[in-house]
Design a protein around this motif. Structure first.
Motif, PDB file in Angstrom:
ATOM      1  N   MET A  90       0.833  -1.208   0.000  1.00  0.00           N
ATOM      2  CA  MET A  90       0.000   0.000   0.000  1.00  0.00           C
ATOM      3  C   MET A  90       0.865   1.255   0.000  1.00  0.00           C
ATOM      4  SD  MET A  90      -3.367  -0.870   2.329  1.00  0.00           S
ATOM      5  CE  MET A  90      -2.519  -1.441   3.783  1.00  0.00           C
ATOM      6  N   ASP A  91       1.998   1.210   0.739  1.00  0.00           N
ATOM      7  CA  ASP A  91       2.917   2.348   0.755  1.00  0.00           C
ATOM      8  C   ASP A  91       3.482   2.583  -0.646  1.00  0.00           C
ATOM      9  OD1 ASP A  91       4.706   4.347   1.503  1.00  0.00           O
ATOM     10  OD2 ASP A  91       6.236   2.883   2.076  1.00  0.00           O
ATOM     11  N   GLN A  92       3.917   1.482  -1.284  1.00  0.00           N
ATOM     12  CA  GLN A  92       4.496   1.597  -2.621  1.00  0.00           C
ATOM     13  C   GLN A  92       3.454   2.089  -3.626  1.00  0.00           C
ATOM     14  OE1 GLN A  92       6.130  -2.248  -3.442  1.00  0.00           O
ATOM     15  NE2 GLN A  92       7.595  -2.156  -1.730  1.00  0.00           N
ATOM     16  N   ALA A  93       2.203   1.621  -3.480  1.00  0.00           N
ATOM     17  CA  ALA A  93       1.162   2.015  -4.429  1.00  0.00           C
ATOM     18  C   ALA A  93       0.885   3.511  -4.327  1.00  0.00           C
ATOM     19  CB  ALA A  93      -0.118   1.215  -4.171  1.00  0.00           C
ATOM     20  N   THR A  94       0.708   4.021  -3.087  1.00  0.00           N
ATOM     21  CA  THR A  94       0.431   5.458  -2.943  1.00  0.00           C
ATOM     22  C   THR A  94       1.625   6.295  -3.375  1.00  0.00           C
ATOM     23  OG1 THR A  94       1.135   5.349  -0.625  1.00  0.00           O
ATOM     24  CG2 THR A  94      -1.211   5.040  -1.075  1.00  0.00           C
ATOM     25  N   LEU A  95       2.844   5.794  -3.072  1.00  0.00           N
ATOM     26  CA  LEU A  95       4.041   6.535  -3.453  1.00  0.00           C
ATOM     27  C   LEU A  95       4.196   6.558  -4.974  1.00  0.00           C
ATOM     28  CD1 LEU A  95       6.542   8.062  -2.499  1.00  0.00           C
ATOM     29  CD2 LEU A  95       7.750   5.869  -2.361  1.00  0.00           C
ATOM     30  N   ALA A  96       3.872   5.423  -5.649  1.00  0.00           N
ATOM     31  CA  ALA A  96       3.992   5.357  -7.110  1.00  0.00           C
ATOM     32  C   ALA A  96       3.029   6.333  -7.782  1.00  0.00           C
ATOM     33  CB  ALA A  96       3.714   3.931  -7.588  1.00  0.00           C
ATOM     34  N   ILE A  97       1.813   6.448  -7.269  1.00  0.00           N
ATOM     35  CA  ILE A  97       0.857   7.398  -7.848  1.00  0.00           C
ATOM     36  C   ILE A  97       1.336   8.821  -7.631  1.00  0.00           C
ATOM     37  CG2 ILE A  97      -1.496   8.285  -7.638  1.00  0.00           C
ATOM     38  CD1 ILE A  97      -2.415   5.462  -7.022  1.00  0.00           C
ATOM     39  N   ALA A  98       1.879   9.100  -6.425  1.00  0.00           N
ATOM     40  CA  ALA A  98       2.364  10.459  -6.147  1.00  0.00           C
ATOM     41  C   ALA A  98       3.516  10.829  -7.078  1.00  0.00           C
ATOM     42  CB  ALA A  98       2.786  10.559  -4.684  1.00  0.00           C
ATOM     43  N   GLU A  99       4.442   9.858  -7.292  1.00  0.00           N
ATOM     44  CA  GLU A  99       5.574  10.145  -8.181  1.00  0.00           C
ATOM     45  C   GLU A  99       5.101  10.332  -9.614  1.00  0.00           C
ATOM     46  OE1 GLU A  99       8.175   6.901  -7.534  1.00  0.00           O
ATOM     47  OE2 GLU A  99       9.024   7.722  -5.674  1.00  0.00           O
ATOM     48  N   ALA A 100       4.079   9.545 -10.043  1.00  0.00           N
ATOM     49  CA  ALA A 100       3.587   9.674 -11.420  1.00  0.00           C
ATOM     50  C   ALA A 100       2.914  11.020 -11.639  1.00  0.00           C
ATOM     51  CB  ALA A 100       2.621   8.531 -11.740  1.00  0.00           C
ATOM     52  N   LEU A 101       2.251  11.530 -10.630  1.00  0.00           N
ATOM     53  CA  LEU A 101       1.611  12.839 -10.768  1.00  0.00           C
ATOM     54  C   LEU A 101       2.637  13.956 -10.752  1.00  0.00           C
ATOM     55  CD1 LEU A 101      -1.527  12.377  -8.471  1.00  0.00           C
ATOM     56  CD2 LEU A 101      -1.417  12.307 -10.958  1.00  0.00           C
ATOM     57  N   ASP A 102       3.773  13.729 -10.112  1.00  0.00           N
ATOM     58  CA  ASP A 102       4.916  14.641 -10.157  1.00  0.00           C
ATOM     59  C   ASP A 102       4.522  16.052  -9.697  1.00  0.00           C
ATOM     60  OD1 ASP A 102       7.523  15.380 -10.499  1.00  0.00           O
ATOM     61  OD2 ASP A 102       7.292  15.805 -12.664  1.00  0.00           O
ATOM     62  N   GLY A 103       3.764  16.137  -8.634  1.00  0.00           N
ATOM     63  CA  GLY A 103       3.412  17.433  -8.058  1.00  0.00           C
ATOM     64  C   GLY A 103       2.330  18.177  -8.800  1.00  0.00           C
ATOM     65  N   ARG A 104       1.760  17.606  -9.870  1.00  0.00           N
ATOM     66  CA  ARG A 104       0.714  18.297 -10.616  1.00  0.00           C
ATOM     67  C   ARG A 104      -0.621  18.212  -9.864  1.00  0.00           C
ATOM     68  NH1 ARG A 104       0.702  15.473 -16.285  1.00  0.00           N
ATOM     69  NH2 ARG A 104       1.121  13.663 -14.924  1.00  0.00           N
ATOM     70  N   ASP A 105      -1.466  19.159 -10.172  1.00  0.00           N
ATOM     71  CA  ASP A 105      -2.790  19.180  -9.546  1.00  0.00           C
ATOM     72  C   ASP A 105      -3.671  18.150 -10.249  1.00  0.00           C
ATOM     73  OD1 ASP A 105      -5.213  19.670  -8.424  1.00  0.00           O
ATOM     74  OD2 ASP A 105      -5.214  21.835  -8.794  1.00  0.00           O
ATOM     75  N   GLY A 127      -4.461  17.138  -3.090  1.00  0.00           N
ATOM     76  CA  GLY A 127      -5.265  15.919  -3.147  1.00  0.00           C
ATOM     77  C   GLY A 127      -4.747  14.910  -2.138  1.00  0.00           C
ATOM     78  N   VAL A 128      -5.468  13.801  -2.038  1.00  0.00           N
ATOM     79  CA  VAL A 128      -5.105  12.739  -1.102  1.00  0.00           C
ATOM     80  C   VAL A 128      -5.173  11.416  -1.846  1.00  0.00           C
ATOM     81  CG1 VAL A 128      -5.693  11.544   1.028  1.00  0.00           C
ATOM     82  CG2 VAL A 128      -5.963  14.025   0.891  1.00  0.00           C
ATOM     83  N   ILE A 129      -4.093  10.652  -1.729  1.00  0.00           N
ATOM     84  CA  ILE A 129      -4.041   9.325  -2.352  1.00  0.00           C
ATOM     85  C   ILE A 129      -4.316   8.299  -1.249  1.00  0.00           C
ATOM     86  CG2 ILE A 129      -2.648   7.702  -3.650  1.00  0.00           C
ATOM     87  CD1 ILE A 129      -0.944  10.107  -4.554  1.00  0.00           C
ATOM     88  N   VAL A 130      -5.305   7.437  -1.473  1.00  0.00           N
ATOM     89  CA  VAL A 130      -5.730   6.456  -0.470  1.00  0.00           C
ATOM     90  C   VAL A 130      -5.561   5.064  -1.047  1.00  0.00           C
ATOM     91  CG1 VAL A 130      -7.626   5.615   0.956  1.00  0.00           C
ATOM     92  CG2 VAL A 130      -7.361   8.068   0.557  1.00  0.00           C
ATOM     93  N   ALA A 131      -4.970   4.178  -0.243  1.00  0.00           N
ATOM     94  CA  ALA A 131      -4.919   2.748  -0.569  1.00  0.00           C
ATOM     95  C   ALA A 131      -5.618   2.002   0.564  1.00  0.00           C
ATOM     96  CB  ALA A 131      -3.477   2.267  -0.714  1.00  0.00           C
ATOM     97  N   SER A 132      -6.444   1.015   0.227  1.00  0.00           N
ATOM     98  CA  SER A 132      -7.195   0.283   1.250  1.00  0.00           C
ATOM     99  C   SER A 132      -7.244  -1.184   0.902  1.00  0.00           C
ATOM    100  CB  SER A 132      -8.616   0.840   1.364  1.00  0.00           C
ATOM    101  OG  SER A 132      -9.313   0.644   0.147  1.00  0.00           O
ATOM    102  N   MET A 133      -7.453  -1.974   1.951  1.00  0.00           N
ATOM    103  CA  MET A 133      -7.598  -3.421   1.775  1.00  0.00           C
ATOM    104  C   MET A 133      -8.602  -3.934   2.813  1.00  0.00           C
ATOM    105  SD  MET A 133      -4.077  -4.880   3.485  1.00  0.00           S
ATOM    106  CE  MET A 133      -4.561  -6.510   3.050  1.00  0.00           C
ATOM    107  N   PRO A 134      -9.336  -5.006   2.517  1.00  0.00           N
ATOM    108  CA  PRO A 134     -10.307  -5.546   3.475  1.00  0.00           C
ATOM    109  C   PRO A 134      -9.607  -6.028   4.748  1.00  0.00           C
ATOM    110  CG  PRO A 134     -10.688  -6.442   1.282  1.00  0.00           C
ATOM    111  CD  PRO A 134      -9.373  -5.749   1.236  1.00  0.00           C
ATOM    112  N   VAL A 135     -10.282  -5.839   5.857  1.00  0.00           N
ATOM    113  CA  VAL A 135      -9.743  -6.320   7.136  1.00  0.00           C
ATOM    114  C   VAL A 135      -9.559  -7.826   7.101  1.00  0.00           C
ATOM    115  CG1 VAL A 135     -10.260  -6.568   9.599  1.00  0.00           C
ATOM    116  CG2 VAL A 135     -10.704  -4.408   8.464  1.00  0.00           C
TER     117      VAL A 135
END
Length: 705
Positions: A68-83, A186-194
Motif C-alpha cells: 500500500m505504501d508503494q502504491a500510494t508513493l507510485a501514484i504520487a511520483e507519477a503525478l509529479d506534483g501536478r494538480d 489531493g489525497v491518495i488512499v490505498a485500502s484493503m479488506p480487514v
C-alpha cells in the motif's frame, strides 16, 4: 475387643493406616508433579508456536502495508506534483491502472481524491469522502489521536471503516499530494479488506479457540480472526497485550480478556516500523496434554501404589468397621431416643438419684424458657416456685426408698411451674420412678395448661357477660314492646281523631268556616297530624322489621303498577314542588318477586326523598329492566346528593343530613333505613350513588319473577 477377634491389634491397624496414608501421599505427589511438568511443557509448546505464528503474520502484514505504501508513493511520483484536477481523466486512469495491476491479487485498491472530497476520476457524481477523518486529517496538522502517522513512510494509518465502494470493513492508509508551497492538492488512499489482513492465519491456527488480532500502538483494535465486532474499531487500553507492551516489544501475557471475559494465554509481537502490535491467544481451558504419553511410567507407578494402598486399607477398614458396628448401633439408639424426646409435644425432664437434671428436651426448653445446656447437671429448684419448693423436694427424696414403680402425685396432677422470667404457670405432671444403669432415676412428663386456664377464665367471663346481656336484652325488648303498644293506642288513636275532625271542619260539617285564617290553621293541623302519624308508623315498621314480626307475601309484582300507585300517593307533593316524574325507562316485562306493599313503600320512600331534595321544575327519572335473574330499578334525581359522612351511615335509623333540612324537607331519617331493610328481607339490595354530573342514584335490585 473387635480388633482382637480379627487378629489385628490396634497398633497394627494404626501402622497399616499410616503406611497407606504415606503411600497415597507419595503417589499423589508424584502424579501431581508429573501433571505440572506436562502442563508446563504443553504451555511452552503452545507459546512457542504462538511466537512463530506471529512472526509469520508480521511478515505478511508488513508485506501488505509495504504494497500500500508503494502504491500510494507510485501514484504520487507519477503525478509529479501536478494538480489532479487539471489532469485529463484518461491520463489519471492510466496512472492508476499501472499501479493497481500488480497489486490486484492482494485485494488492494487505490483512489485519488480532490481537496473537496470527490473522486478525481468519477467527479461530483461519484462518492464523497470529505467527511472521513482519514481524509480530513491531512488538512489538520494536529489530527485526532485515532490516526497514527508512520514516521518512516509518511502514511496515515486509520481505524477500520465501512467502505463506501465496497460494503465491508476496510483498512485505509492515505498520503497527501502536496504542491511546492506545501498546500494539499489531493489525497491518495490505498485500502484493503480487514479480512485479508489475517487470511494467512486460517492456514496457521491449530484449534478453533485460537485467536489472532492486530492493534495500533494507541490501543485501537484493527483486525481480529475470528472476527468479533466488540474488538474492531474500539480502544481497548485494558487488553491483555498491553500489560507489558510497548516496554517489551515481544513477550507473553496471561489473564482474562476484556472483550469476551475468557481466561487466555498468549504472545505478542511488535510490527515495527509499523505502529502496530500483533497478538496470538488461546483459552487456558483448551490446553491439551499432548505429551502425556511421555509420562506413562510415572502414572503407572502411581496407580500401582494406589492399588497396593487400597488393599491394605481394605483390610484395616474391615477390622475397624466390625469394631464400630456396636458403637454405631448404640449411637443410633441414642439418636432415636433424642429424636423421640425432641419431637414430643410434652416437656420431658429426667433426674438422677441426686435429683440432678440428665434429660431436658426441646418442649421443656420452650415451656420453662431455659436452655438444655444450662439445666444439665443442675437441680430442678429453678423450675419450681418458692412456695412449693420445700414440699416438692421432700416428696422427691422419699421416692428412692419406695419400689421402682412408685408414683408421686398420682397419675396426673396440676402443679405450678416457674419460667425463667419469674412467671408461674399451671402444668399437668406425671412423675415415675425407673432404673437406668443400676441406679434409680425419675422421669417427669409435663404439659403446659396456661392456655386452658386462660380459656377457662375467658369462658367464665363470657358466660357472665352473656347472661347479663341476655337479661338486659329481654328487659329492653319488653320495654320496647310495651312502648310500641302504648304508642299505637295512645298516639295513633287520638291523632286519627284529630285528623278526622279537622278534615270534617274543613269540609263544613257542623257549620261553615267563615274566617280564612281558621281554614288555614285547620289545614296546618291536618298536615302536621298526618306527618306525626307517618313518623309513628315508620317507627313501628322499623321495629317490626328488626324483630322479625313483619310478614311478607311474595308474589309477582310489575314494577310499573307499583310505581303508578306510589305516583298517585305522591302526586300532590310533586305538584307542590313543581317536580315531574319520568317513568318512560320502565320496561313492561320488569316484574319482581316481592311483597306488593313492601315494594310500594320502598318506591314511595325513594321517590318521596327525591321530591324533597329536587330543585323546582326538576325531573325524577325511574328506570327498570330485567338483567338475568334480577330486576334492576333505578331512581335518579337532580338534587344535591348525599354527603360522604351520611352515606357511610345509611341503613341506620334516624340518620339524615341535618344541614340540608329546610322547611320542605321533613323526616327523621327512617324512610331509607326501612327501604334498605325491606329490600334485604325480600332477597334484594338497595344502594345509593352520587352521580358525577350531579344528583343521586338509588339502585334497587330484586329477584325477578
Amino acid at each position: 475387643m473387635m480388633a482382637e477377634r480379627s487378629g489385628l491389634s490396634t497398633a497394627s491397624i494404626l501402622g497399616v493406616l499410616a503406611a497407606g496414608f504415606v503411600a497415597i501421599a507419595l503417589a499423589g505427589y508424584g502424579y501431581y508433579a508429573a501433571l505440572v511438568r506436562m502442563h508446563d511443557r504443553e504451555m511452552e509448546i503452545q507459546l512457542t508456536y504462538a511466537s512463530q505464528t506471529l512472526k509469520a503474520v508480521k511478515r505478511h502484514v508488513s508485506n501488505q502495508y509495504a504494497l500500500m505504501d508503494q502504491a500510494t508513493l507510485a501514484i504520487a511520483e507519477a503525478l509529479d506534483g501536478r494538480d489532479p484536477a487539471t489532469i485529463a481523466p484518461g491520463e489519471l486512469a492510466a496512472i492508476k491502472a499501472s499501479v493497481d495491476r500488480p497489486i490486484a491479487p492482494y485485494r488492494i485498491e487505490t483512489a485519488i481524491w480532490l481537496p473537496d472530497g470527490t473522486n478525481a476520476l468519477l467527479g461530483p457524481t461519484g462518492p464523497n469522502i470529505g467527511d472521513r477523518e482519514f481524509f480530513a486529517v491531512h488538512f489538520e496538522p494536529d489530527g485526532p489521536s485515532e490516526f497514527v502517522r508512520d514516521a518512516h513512510t509518511g502514511l496515515v494509518i486509520s481505524a477500520p471503516v465501512l467502505g463506501r465502494l465496497r460494503n465491508e470493513q476496510i483498512l485505509p492508509v492515505s498520503r497527501a499530494l502536496r504542491a511546492a508551497d506545501g498546500s494539499v492538492r489531493g489525497v491518495i488512499v490505498a485500502s484493503m479488506p480487514v479480512s485479508s489482513m489475517l487470511d494467512v492465519f486460517d492456514l496457521l491456527r491449530r484449534a478453533p479457540n485460537d485467536v489472532l488480532f492486530l492493534m495500533r500502538d494507541d490501543a485501537m483494535g484493527i483486525a481480529r480472526f475470528p472476527e468479533d465486532p466488540r474488538f474492531i474499531g474500539r480502544h481497548l487500553p485494558s487488553a491483555l497485550v498491553f500489560q507489558n507492551y510497548p516496554r517489551v516489544p515481544e513477550g507473553r501475557f496471561f489473564g482474562e480478556a476484556a472483550t469476551d471475559g475468557i481466561r487466555r494465554v498468549g504472545a505478542h509481537l511488535s510490527l515495527a516500523p509499523l505502529p502496530m502490535v500483533a497478538g496470538f491467544s488461546l483459552e487456558t481451558a483448551a490446553l491439551r496434554l499432548e505429551t502425556m504419553q511421555q509420562y506413562g511410567p510415572f502414572v503407572a507407578i502411581g496407580a500401582a501404589q494406589v492399588v497396593v494402598t487400597l488393599v491394605f486399607l481394605t483390610i484395616a477398614i474391615g477390622a475397624m468397621r466390625r469394631a464400630n458396628v456396636e458403637r454405631d448401633r448404640a449411637l443410633a439408639r441414642d439418636r432415636e431416643l433424642v429424636a423421640v424426646l425432641d419431637g414430643a409435644n410434652d416437656a420431658i425432664v429426667m433426674l438422677d438419684e441426686n435429683l440432678l437434671v440428665r434429660v431436658f428436651n426441646r418442649a421443656a426448653e420452650k415451656m420453662f424458657g431455659r436452655r438444655a445446656d444450662e439445666m444439665m447437671g443442675r437441680k430442678i429448684d429453678a423450675l419450681i416456685p418458692d412456695s412449693v419448693r420445700a414440699r416438692h423436694e421432700e416428696l422427691m427424696r422419699a421416692l428412692p426408698q419406695g419400689p421402682a414403680s412408685a408414683r408421686v402425685m398420682s397419675d396426673w396432677r396440676v402443679v405450678r411451674g416457674l419460667r425463667e422470667s419469674g412467671e408461674t404457670f399451671p402444668a399437668m405432671v406425671s412423675i415415675s420412678k425407673t432404673v437406668t444403669d443400676g441406679a434409680p432415676a425419675f422421669l417427669a412428663i409435663l404439659r403446659d395448661m396456661s392456655e386452658v386456664e386462660r380459656q377457662e377464665v375467658q369462658l367464665r367471663h363470657s358466660l357472665d357477660s352473656e347472661a347479663r346481656l341476655r337479661v338486659e336484652a329481654e328487659q329492653a325488648s319488653r320495654a320496647k314492646s310495651l312502648f310500641l303498644a302504648s304508642m299505637s293506642h295512645e298516639l295513633r288513636t287520638p291523632l286519627n281523631a284529630i285528623i278526622g275532625f279537622s278534615e270534617a271542619m274543613i269540609a263544613g260539617v257542623g257549620g261553615p268556616i267563615v274566617s280564612k285564617e281558621h281554614r288555614e290553621y285547620l289545614g296546618h293541623v291536618v298536615s302536621s297530624g298526618r306527618h306525626l302519624l307517618d313518623i309513628i308508623n315508620d317507627i313501628i315498621d322499623i321495629s317490626r322489621i328488626h324483630t322479625g314480626d313483619q310478614t311478607l307475601d311474595i308474589s309477582d309484582v310489575p314494577i310499573r303498577d307499583a310505581l303508578r300507585m306510589a305516583e298517585t300517593l305522591l302526586n300532590q307533593k310533586m305538584t307542590a314542588q313543581g317536580v315531574r316524574l319520568d317513568a318512560s325507562g320502565v320496561d313492561d316485562d320488569a316484574t319482581a318477586a316481592a311483597d306488593q306493599r313492601a315494594l310500594r313503600q320502598i318506591l314511595i320512600n325513594l321517590v318521596g326523598n327525591s321530591i324533597r331534595f329536587s330543585p323546582r321544575s326538576g325531573t325524577i327519572r325511574v328506570l327498570a329492566r330485567r338483567e338475568g335473574s334480577t330486576i334492576d330499578v333505578r331512581v335518579v334525581d337532580q338534587g344535591p346528593g348525599i354527603p360522604p359522612r351520611v352515606m357511610e351511615q345509611l341503613g341506620k335509623p334516624f340518620v339524615q343530613d341535618r344541614a340540608q333540612l329546610t322547611s320542605n324537607n321533613e323526616g327523621i331519617g327512617l324512610g331509607l333505613a326501612i327501604s334498605i331493610a325491606l329490600a334485604e328481607r325480600m332477597g334484594g339490595r338497595l344502594r345509593f350513588t352520587n352521580r358525577a354530573e350531579g344528583g343521586l342514584e338509588a339502585r334497587l335490585t330484586l329477584p325477578a319473577a
